[in-house]
Write a protein that holds these residues in place. Sequence first.
Motif, PDB file in Angstrom:
ATOM      1  N   THR A 145      57.305  42.025  39.608  1.00 27.97           N
ATOM      2  CA  THR A 145      56.979  43.449  39.521  1.00 27.97           C
ATOM      3  C   THR A 145      57.258  43.893  38.094  1.00 27.97           C
ATOM      4  OG1 THR A 145      59.165  43.849  40.445  1.00 27.97           O
ATOM      5  CG2 THR A 145      57.304  44.188  41.907  1.00 27.97           C
ATOM      6  N   ASP A 146      56.479  44.846  37.619  1.00 30.05           N
ATOM      7  CA  ASP A 146      56.642  45.396  36.274  1.00 30.05           C
ATOM      8  C   ASP A 146      56.664  44.327  35.174  1.00 30.05           C
ATOM      9  OD1 ASP A 146      56.887  48.126  37.171  1.00 30.05           O
ATOM     10  OD2 ASP A 146      58.861  47.611  37.921  1.00 30.05           O
ATOM     11  N   LEU A 177      41.669  41.659  34.909  1.00 30.32           N
ATOM     12  CA  LEU A 177      41.288  42.686  35.875  1.00 30.32           C
ATOM     13  C   LEU A 177      41.575  44.068  35.293  1.00 30.32           C
ATOM     14  CD1 LEU A 177      40.281  43.399  38.726  1.00 30.32           C
ATOM     15  CD2 LEU A 177      42.640  43.286  39.506  1.00 30.32           C
ATOM     16  N   ASN A 178      40.541  44.897  35.248  1.00 29.06           N
ATOM     17  CA  ASN A 178      40.702  46.233  34.673  1.00 29.06           C
ATOM     18  C   ASN A 178      39.705  47.182  35.342  1.00 29.06           C
ATOM     19  OD1 ASN A 178      41.494  48.362  33.020  1.00 29.06           O
ATOM     20  ND2 ASN A 178      41.210  47.251  31.123  1.00 29.06           N
ATOM     21  N   GLY A 225      51.201  41.693  39.401  1.00 31.45           N
ATOM     22  CA  GLY A 225      51.422  41.349  40.803  1.00 31.45           C
ATOM     23  C   GLY A 225      51.111  42.477  41.768  1.00 31.45           C
ATOM     24  N   PHE A 226      51.219  43.707  41.305  1.00 29.60           N
ATOM     25  CA  PHE A 226      50.908  44.861  42.163  1.00 29.60           C
ATOM     26  C   PHE A 226      49.407  44.879  42.455  1.00 29.60           C
ATOM     27  CE2 PHE A 226      50.276  49.385  43.134  1.00 29.60           C
ATOM     28  CZ  PHE A 226      51.384  49.679  43.916  1.00 29.60           C
ATOM     29  N   ALA A 227      48.612  44.797  41.388  1.00 34.32           N
ATOM     30  CA  ALA A 227      47.153  44.814  41.534  1.00 34.32           C
ATOM     31  C   ALA A 227      46.669  43.585  42.304  1.00 34.32           C
ATOM     32  CB  ALA A 227      46.491  44.887  40.159  1.00 34.32           C
ATOM     33  N   ASN A 229      48.231  41.716  44.442  1.00 27.07           N
ATOM     34  CA  ASN A 229      48.615  41.805  45.843  1.00 27.07           C
ATOM     35  C   ASN A 229      47.648  42.715  46.608  1.00 27.07           C
ATOM     36  OD1 ASN A 229      50.659  42.889  48.125  1.00 27.07           O
ATOM     37  ND2 ASN A 229      51.282  40.884  47.383  1.00 27.07           N
ATOM     38  N   ILE A 230      47.253  43.812  45.972  1.00 29.91           N
ATOM     39  CA  ILE A 230      46.295  44.734  46.589  1.00 29.91           C
ATOM     40  C   ILE A 230      44.951  44.036  46.795  1.00 29.91           C
ATOM     41  CG2 ILE A 230      44.921  46.818  46.158  1.00 29.91           C
ATOM     42  CD1 ILE A 230      47.499  48.032  44.929  1.00 29.91           C
ATOM     43  N   VAL A 231      44.503  43.303  45.778  1.00 28.94           N
ATOM     44  CA  VAL A 231      43.218  42.595  45.886  1.00 28.94           C
ATOM     45  C   VAL A 231      43.207  41.672  47.101  1.00 28.94           C
ATOM     46  CG1 VAL A 231      41.745  40.818  44.839  1.00 28.94           C
ATOM     47  CG2 VAL A 231      42.670  42.666  43.418  1.00 28.94           C
ATOM     48  N   LYS A 233      45.250  41.512  49.711  1.00 28.04           N
ATOM     49  CA  LYS A 233      45.503  42.139  51.016  1.00 28.04           C
ATOM     50  C   LYS A 233      44.307  42.956  51.493  1.00 28.04           C
ATOM     51  CE  LYS A 233      50.454  42.006  51.396  1.00 28.04           C
ATOM     52  NZ  LYS A 233      51.697  42.631  50.907  1.00 28.04           N
ATOM     53  N   VAL A 234      43.627  43.636  50.576  1.00 31.79           N
ATOM     54  CA  VAL A 234      42.412  44.362  50.967  1.00 31.79           C
ATOM     55  C   VAL A 234      41.364  43.351  51.438  1.00 31.79           C
ATOM     56  CG1 VAL A 234      40.427  45.682  50.100  1.00 31.79           C
ATOM     57  CG2 VAL A 234      42.737  46.426  49.553  1.00 31.79           C
TER      58      VAL A 234
END
Lengths: 328, 328
Positions: A145-146, A177-178, A225-227, A229-231, A233-234
């Motif tokens: 994270t961060d 990724l942006n 890791g935040f982004a 993880n979202i990718v 999981k979605v």
Amino acid sequence: MKIVVDAMGGDYAPQSVIKGVVEALKELDVDIALVGLQDKIEAELANHTYSKERLEIIHAPEIVEMKDSATVTLRKKKKSSISVGINLLKDPQYQAFISAGNTGAVVAASTIYLGMIPGVARPGIGLVIPTLKDFSFIIDVGATTDPKAKHLQQWALMAEIYSHVVLGVDNPKVGLLNIGEEASKGTGFAKETHKFMADRLKNFIGNIEANEIFMGTCDCIICDGFAGNIVIKVAQSLMEGAAALLRREIKKSPIALLGAALMKSRLNHIKRHADYSEYGGAPLLGVNGIVMISHGRSSPKAIKNAIRAARGEIEHNIIASIRKEIGE
Amino acid sequence: MKIVVDAMGGDYAPQSVIKGVVEALKELDVDIALVGLQDKIEAELANHTYSKERLEIIHAPEIVEMKDSATVTLRKKKKSSISVGINLLKDPQYQAFISAGNTGAVVAASTIYLGMIPGVARPGIGLVIPTLKDFSFIIDVGATTDPKAKHLQQWALMAEIYSHVVLGVDNPKVGLLNIGEEASKGTGFAKETHKFMADRLKNFIGNIEANEIFMGTCDCIICDGFAGNIVIKVAQSLMEGAAALLRREIKKSPIALLGAALMKSRLNHIKRHADYSEYGGAPLLGVNGIVMISHGRSSPKAIKNAIRAARGEIEHNIIASIRKEIGE
């Protein structure tokens, strides 16, 4: 070649893990060390036939629960299957560790017990994902994270190496990724990372937007890791949700049910392509040893494929490749 | 009630926009002001029959391209359809603005020309998304880069109001998008935001993970624009990708083709539920006026439904509701 497997990790442990290990012993040329509660492992193994001389059982009296924090695990559960298993990698006969257990605990224990590869400051979890073209590799999906921009540069270099050495992709293309294509787009962090990546990577194609990930536009997708993880999981929930919706709708009409029956073989083909368990576990890159994290809901097949993937990393000597390329 | 529509915005402008406007005039009780190049608008309108007294044409000589930066638009294209159209809202007879054009330009022009609602520091783009249960509302999907925790709190309050007042949801449940359920999980930013939201929101259910978004776990999902943009772009591309994969597989087998034909009505039902154009545009919340952003690839139906959604916001007086609830 001996691979250490956490018998206690995952929602269906130890049954699902042990079933996967037994299948791996049948199909793959590997030896396995199962770490966990010895009596539970033995009880479960009694249901299977397997080559006994290729399977070692190593007792670990403690279990890390999914809800345990990484700190608690390291301080208070030093004899957990995760801690004991990872520490085994210090002995060269044990060449990789696989767990479907608590991801945070595996990341923390790997970082502390194995240390980092020189030149890599933070670990990243990579994942092979199916795309419309074939497959791509995304990192990080939730280890750090961060992170700082510099860390994403290091993950990008490792992704490039992993794609080439383990997955066999020639000159893998790497994208950041942006939320816009131009270097000037996105958050301050994304802009800074773009510079770091452009500085050091051979095949950096620049920013890619999230709608391109599953199109197969580039071989390696780099993100925090935040982004990441979202990718994943979605993506996973949508594929599961779409399948559930399809089943629900089909059941409303006998004609549609017949139609679905006729489509079955093609639907199964898609299902296999989209199924995470076909692609094995997710390599934890940057730590000084081969560690593979499997999904908490890993089926026996997913465990077997994670063992197959770990075997590939050992054969291709991924750690040495990363050391050589990235070493400072 | 008169709604201003940017005739020049979107990949298929002005044809697609004007077709949608003509359909809206037929189906909905609204008047429309079309803003853009007068001769192009008139030439396109010549292909349609519509109620002329309900359609006003307002000439705007400049066009904002998709690649133009927001700054360029504001400084150098003061007579663009976006700038002219948004400025019209200062006259009370024009009650909403809709554009399928450059999102960054619409956000910047709205913020500058209309100003913010007192108590809201940054705008957020909300979006109604289909879920397995019904629908949810996610904000922000890309208006503000690098927001502060306080801004997410404000978006959450507006999402609550929007869900209740415009979408008719009683006591909407609000969740914070994060990579773990516990308040202690996630990035530093996510933890700080969690505190801000717990402080002020009535129905805050805490963190939700990305795999729950499309399950319909909560009515309002709050996230920064980077994460929100990733969520909707992954979702949209996967649904399109899955459909393409399905078509490709089906074509490989005549039996599967027959099966697909039998399933058609149920497949179309799913398609309609998953189709973004059914849900109209994305409201830009926080600015002092009703602004709706449509997808760049908006079909005539999507434009018509965006007009319908803007009409709902006018009828329910969303700006007054936000002012009243959030005002400082």
